[in-house]
Design an enzyme around this catalytic site. Structure first.
Site, PDB file in Angstrom:
ATOM      1  N   ASP A 103      45.117 -68.892  65.111  1.00  7.61           N
ATOM      2  CA  ASP A 103      43.785 -68.494  64.657  1.00  7.61           C
ATOM      3  C   ASP A 103      42.738 -69.414  65.282  1.00  7.61           C
ATOM      4  O   ASP A 103      43.048 -70.566  65.623  1.00  7.61           O
ATOM      5  CB  ASP A 103      43.688 -68.610  63.130  1.00  7.61           C
ATOM      6  CG  ASP A 103      44.699 -67.702  62.432  1.00  7.61           C
ATOM      7  OD1 ASP A 103      45.110 -66.695  63.027  1.00  7.61           O
ATOM      8  OD2 ASP A 103      45.073 -68.030  61.282  1.00  7.61           O
TER       9      ASP A 103
HETATM   10  N1  URA Z   1      49.784 -69.011  60.555  1.00  5.87           N
HETATM   11  C1  URA Z   1      48.468 -68.850  60.284  1.00  5.87           C
HETATM   12  O1  URA Z   1      48.098 -68.495  59.177  1.00  5.87           O
HETATM   13  N2  URA Z   1      47.590 -69.097  61.271  1.00  5.87           N
HETATM   14  C2  URA Z   1      47.938 -69.518  62.505  1.00  5.87           C
HETATM   15  O2  URA Z   1      47.081 -69.752  63.360  1.00  5.87           O
HETATM   16  C3  URA Z   1      49.315 -69.683  62.771  1.00  5.87           C
HETATM   17  C4  URA Z   1      50.225 -69.425  61.780  1.00  5.87           C
END
Ligand code: URA
Length: 239
Positions: A103
């Site tokens: 993310d």
């Molecule tokens: N899980 C998440 O919630 N976000 C990420 O970026 C990676 C794994």
């Protein structure tokens, strides 16, 4: 390999652009200018300079980036800058892609490559490549929360509960855990389902390979040993 094709393969632009660069005298090997774009050179182990900058010929590149917050992993980022902007232009031009996405607000370990089978091996849900994260949580972590993550939590739109391994709490507001799937916002959703909320997320290891000491925003090439430690069989051709 013809020089102009060699340079193109390393991300220095179109064939025509590479031809012009070579003809301008910008390309040298061991300090000797090679200005014939059609000259044939064995690229194995080749080190060259382009406008005085030194490069090693690499059939494929395998990179480790410590992703900072506020960068998107997409190749066509919409709301933030893309992680490609953290790399030298030739690496982006030669088609380096992240092996899976983080993310925009997640930091930490990101592998990137222009080797399609490697990317596939790292991302394939069937390979179950383990990824380790440390989540900072809004509320204090309880033993029940850790146990729920170990036992598995059912997320919306999933048919089976998802469980984490090596779940522990390094400090009262932190959960360290390993997952082997790559579902959308998986860690954030799992922690929410266990009764807490993620306020910060760092990926610290992939496939047993730890992030190591890279500053946020820094990248480096994986060493041959690091590459061998990942669940991927490197093809035998001149890597
Ligand atoms: N899980 C998440 O919630 N976000 C990420 O970026 C990676 C794994």
């Amino acid at each position: 390999m013809e020089l102009e094709r060699l340079l193109q393969s390393q991300g220095f632009g179109s064939r025509k652009m590479c031809r012009k660069l070579i003809q301008s005298g910008a390309f040298a090997i061991d300090g000797v200018v090679h200005d014939n774009p059609r000259e044939s050179i064995d690229p194995t182990g080749l080190q060259f300079t382009l406008d005085g900058e030194t490069w090693d010929y690499r059939e494929h590149v395998y990179l480790l980036l410590n992703k900072p917050e506020g960068f998107e992993c997409s190749t066509s980022p919409t709301h933030h800058e893309g992680v490609h902007s953290l790399l030298p232009l030739p690496l982006a031009v030669r088609g380096v892609q992240p092996a899976g996405r983080l993310d925009q607000d997640t930091t930490g370990m990101l592998l990137l490559s222009d080797d399609g089978p490697f990317l596939h091996a790292m991302m394939s849900p069937r390979r179950h490549v383990p990824k380790r994260y440390v989540a900072t949580t809004k509320h204090p972590v309880t033993e029940e929360m850790l146990q729920a993550l170990r036992n598995g939590v059912l997320l919306r739109d999933e048919t089976e509960p998802l469980a984490a391994t090596d779940v522990m709490s390094p400090s009262p507001h932190e959960i360290a855990l390993t997952i082997t799937q790559g579902k959308y916002h998986q860690v954030k959703r799992m922690v929410a389902a266990a009764g807490n909320r993620v306020e910060g997320l760092v990926r610290t290891a992939i496939g047993g390979l730890p992030m190591g000491n890279l500053e946020l925003g820094e990248w480096r090439y994986l060493s041959p040993d690091e590459l061998l430690s990942l669940p991927y069989e490197v093809p035998q051709t001149g890597k």
